[in-house]
Write a protein that holds these residues in place. Structure first.
Motif, PDB file in Angstrom:
ATOM      1  N   GLN A  99       0.830  -1.207   0.000  1.00  0.00           N
ATOM      2  CA  GLN A  99       0.000   0.000   0.000  1.00  0.00           C
ATOM      3  C   GLN A  99       0.865   1.259   0.000  1.00  0.00           C
ATOM      4  O   GLN A  99       0.571   2.223  -0.717  1.00  0.00           O
ATOM      5  N   ASP A 100       1.928   1.252   0.806  1.00  0.00           N
ATOM      6  CA  ASP A 100       2.829   2.399   0.848  1.00  0.00           C
ATOM      7  C   ASP A 100       3.494   2.632  -0.505  1.00  0.00           C
ATOM      8  O   ASP A 100       3.642   3.774  -0.945  1.00  0.00           O
ATOM      9  N   GLN A 115       2.280   1.813  -3.450  1.00  0.00           N
ATOM     10  CA  GLN A 115       1.269   2.337  -4.364  1.00  0.00           C
ATOM     11  C   GLN A 115       1.016   3.820  -4.109  1.00  0.00           C
ATOM     12  O   GLN A 115       0.896   4.607  -5.053  1.00  0.00           O
ATOM     13  N   LYS A 116       0.960   4.213  -2.844  1.00  0.00           N
ATOM     14  CA  LYS A 116       0.771   5.628  -2.502  1.00  0.00           C
ATOM     15  C   LYS A 116       1.953   6.458  -2.986  1.00  0.00           C
ATOM     16  O   LYS A 116       1.777   7.550  -3.526  1.00  0.00           O
ATOM     17  N   LYS A 117       3.150   5.931  -2.789  1.00  0.00           N
ATOM     18  CA  LYS A 117       4.358   6.649  -3.202  1.00  0.00           C
ATOM     19  C   LYS A 117       4.392   6.796  -4.719  1.00  0.00           C
ATOM     20  O   LYS A 117       4.765   7.855  -5.233  1.00  0.00           O
ATOM     21  N   ALA A 152       1.832   6.930  -6.746  1.00  0.00           N
ATOM     22  CA  ALA A 152       0.841   7.943  -7.111  1.00  0.00           C
ATOM     23  C   ALA A 152       1.366   9.343  -6.772  1.00  0.00           C
ATOM     24  O   ALA A 152       1.243  10.267  -7.576  1.00  0.00           O
ATOM     25  N   GLU A 153       1.961   9.466  -5.613  1.00  0.00           N
ATOM     26  CA  GLU A 153       2.493  10.760  -5.173  1.00  0.00           C
ATOM     27  C   GLU A 153       3.581  11.272  -6.113  1.00  0.00           C
ATOM     28  O   GLU A 153       3.622  12.463  -6.432  1.00  0.00           O
ATOM     29  N   THR A 212       2.008  11.097 -10.411  1.00  0.00           N
ATOM     30  CA  THR A 212       0.871  11.931 -10.818  1.00  0.00           C
ATOM     31  C   THR A 212       1.310  13.312 -11.311  1.00  0.00           C
ATOM     32  O   THR A 212       0.837  13.757 -12.361  1.00  0.00           O
TER      33      THR A 212
END
Length: 166
Positions: free
Chosen positions: A107-108, A110-112, A114-115, A118
């Motif tokens: 999850q981390d 995937q968040k990274k 996207a961050e 993007t």
């Protein structure tokens, strides 16, 4: 119903073709541009480093689990039932922690991603929009989704690269 749709398609298709022939259509290879952007390379390095960190943590936890399991197997014959049960619970808890850690790490990551990615995707989209507006394109399509590009379609990948300073 089928006949109505077929008739409608036959009537509208020539009109759509003549309307499209007057409009400029551009095709851009966003994947190659995105991959060649310096920001993408830097972001990928950061993501790879974070993934490596998580992999090391999981490997350390798995090594500890293996070590505890081997110790349990050696001692199992000399342990009381209550002690065996407690050791088995400890092993199960460690397995659960490893599983949870893997999920959190995923999850981390995937968040990274996207961050970091993007804003790069936004920058690319902005450049495509600018090229489209500046050059009067009615449509700009992604080359990866195209099965065929006829003579009326123009490859604007170089224009977008230029707009990004690549």
């Amino acid at each position: 119903m089928k006949n109505l749709l077929l008739t409608l398609a036959l009537v509208l298709f020539p009109a759509l073709l003549s309307a499209q022939s007057a409009q400029k259509i551009g095709v851009v290879d966003t994947q190659s541009i995105f991959a060649s952007m310096p920001e993408t390379k830097a972001a990928q390095t950061e993501i790879d480093n974070l993934a490596g960190k998580y992999e090391k943590e999981v490997a350390t936890m798995e090594a500890e689990l293996k070590k505890q399991y081997e110790a349990y197997m050696k001692e199992s014959e000399t342990l009381t039932d209550a002690m065996k049960q407690r050791k088995e619970q400890d092993l199960e808890e460690l397995q659960k922690r490893i599983f949870t850690h893997r999920q959190v790490a995923q999850q981390d990551l995937q968040k990274k991603q996207a961050e970091l990615l993007t804003p790069i995707q936004t920058k690319l989209k902005t450049a495509i929009n600018k090229v489209g507006t500046d050059n009067g394109y009615a449509y700009i399509l992604d080359a990866s989704a195209m099965l065929f590009v006829g003579s009326t379609g123009t490859d604007i990948t170089a224009l977008v690269r230029s707009a990004l300073g690549l």
